[in-house]
Design a protein around this motif. Sequence first.
Motif, mmCIF file in Angstrom:
data_model
loop_
_atom_site.group_PDB
_atom_site.id
_atom_site.type_symbol
_atom_site.label_atom_id
_atom_site.label_comp_id
_atom_site.label_asym_id
_atom_site.label_seq_id
_atom_site.Cartn_x
_atom_site.Cartn_y
_atom_site.Cartn_z
ATOM 1 N N UNK A 139 -0.792 -13.779 12.446
ATOM 2 C CA UNK A 139 0.075 -13.998 11.302
ATOM 3 C C UNK A 139 0.067 -12.764 10.402
ATOM 4 N N UNK A 140 1.217 -12.495 9.793
ATOM 5 C CA UNK A 140 1.322 -11.287 8.968
ATOM 6 C C UNK A 140 0.668 -11.443 7.598
ATOM 7 N N UNK A 141 0.310 -10.311 7.013
ATOM 8 C CA UNK A 141 -0.083 -10.266 5.601
ATOM 9 C C UNK A 141 1.216 -10.169 4.809
ATOM 10 N N UNK A 142 1.441 -11.124 3.918
ATOM 11 C CA UNK A 142 2.707 -11.176 3.189
ATOM 12 C C UNK A 142 2.483 -10.874 1.720
ATOM 13 N N UNK A 155 0.420 -8.780 -12.783
ATOM 14 C CA UNK A 155 -0.234 -8.079 -11.672
ATOM 15 C C UNK A 155 0.744 -7.005 -11.221
ATOM 16 N N UNK A 156 0.551 -5.782 -11.650
ATOM 17 C CA UNK A 156 1.466 -4.668 -11.356
ATOM 18 C C UNK A 156 1.304 -4.220 -9.908
ATOM 19 N N UNK A 157 2.426 -4.044 -9.217
ATOM 20 C CA UNK A 157 2.417 -3.635 -7.822
ATOM 21 C C UNK A 157 1.761 -2.268 -7.651
ATOM 22 N N UNK A 158 0.875 -2.169 -6.643
ATOM 23 C CA UNK A 158 0.181 -0.915 -6.362
ATOM 24 C C UNK A 158 0.307 -0.521 -4.904
ATOM 25 N N UNK A 159 0.027 0.721 -4.633
ATOM 26 C CA UNK A 159 0.117 1.242 -3.267
ATOM 27 C C UNK A 159 -0.821 0.524 -2.298
ATOM 28 N N UNK A 160 -1.991 0.121 -2.769
ATOM 29 C CA UNK A 160 -2.924 -0.583 -1.891
ATOM 30 C C UNK A 160 -2.328 -1.885 -1.372
ATOM 31 N N UNK A 161 -1.547 -2.569 -2.212
ATOM 32 C CA UNK A 161 -0.906 -3.813 -1.778
ATOM 33 C C UNK A 161 0.178 -3.538 -0.735
ATOM 34 N N UNK A 162 0.948 -2.468 -0.960
ATOM 35 C CA UNK A 162 1.993 -2.111 0.003
ATOM 36 C C UNK A 162 1.368 -1.742 1.340
ATOM 37 N N UNK A 163 0.301 -0.970 1.326
ATOM 38 C CA UNK A 163 -0.375 -0.587 2.567
ATOM 39 C C UNK A 163 -0.919 -1.804 3.304
ATOM 40 N N UNK A 164 -1.438 -2.792 2.565
ATOM 41 C CA UNK A 164 -2.011 -4.000 3.151
ATOM 42 C C UNK A 164 -0.955 -4.883 3.810
ATOM 43 N N UNK A 198 6.725 5.042 0.496
ATOM 44 C CA UNK A 198 5.577 4.293 1.025
ATOM 45 C C UNK A 198 6.004 3.048 1.809
ATOM 46 N N UNK A 199 7.303 2.828 1.923
ATOM 47 C CA UNK A 199 7.798 1.629 2.585
ATOM 48 C C UNK A 199 8.174 1.855 4.048
ATOM 49 N N UNK A 200 8.031 3.090 4.527
ATOM 50 C CA UNK A 200 8.374 3.380 5.917
ATOM 51 C C UNK A 200 7.523 2.532 6.854
ATOM 52 N N UNK A 201 8.210 1.866 7.783
ATOM 53 C CA UNK A 201 7.525 1.023 8.742
ATOM 54 C C UNK A 201 7.215 -0.374 8.227
ATOM 55 N N UNK A 202 7.578 -0.655 6.986
ATOM 56 C CA UNK A 202 7.338 -1.985 6.401
ATOM 57 C C UNK A 202 8.594 -2.835 6.509
ATOM 58 N N UNK A 203 8.411 -4.101 6.818
ATOM 59 C CA UNK A 203 9.525 -5.042 6.779
ATOM 60 C C UNK A 203 9.671 -5.518 5.339
ATOM 61 N N UNK A 204 10.863 -5.319 4.779
ATOM 62 C CA UNK A 204 11.160 -5.777 3.430
ATOM 63 C C UNK A 204 12.359 -6.703 3.527
#
Length: 110
Positions: A1-4, A41-50, A72-78
């Motif tokens: 299951x994905x990390x969402x 809870x302000x969005x951070x790069x660590x959350x995007x990477x996770x 930083x969103x390359x390769x991420x499903x949005x």
Amino acid sequence: MPNILFVCGKARKRSPTAADVAAREFGVQTDFAGLSNDADERLGLDQIEWADLILVMEKRQVARLNRQFGGHLKGKKVSCLNIPDNYEFMQPELVALIAEKLSRVLTRDG
């Protein structure tokens, strides 16, 4: 299951509700954050990477996410859930709407 990762404006109502519903109903790992400077809870790069999947509440927030974190969103499903800011935290109608939309997204994106 994905990390969402669920993203909205201030991380007060929709995204924390969605994170709770997804974890409880679908058994996935979740986190949530907001794009506004005054978000709880302000969005951070660590959350995007996770995150394997980033679910944003409104189309305008997808554009804002791309402006703030595009590189930083390359390769991420949005994906956008298209849930307006008309609900309170854990409001039953919001919980039902999120469960319905997540069911479709998780079936499609598997």
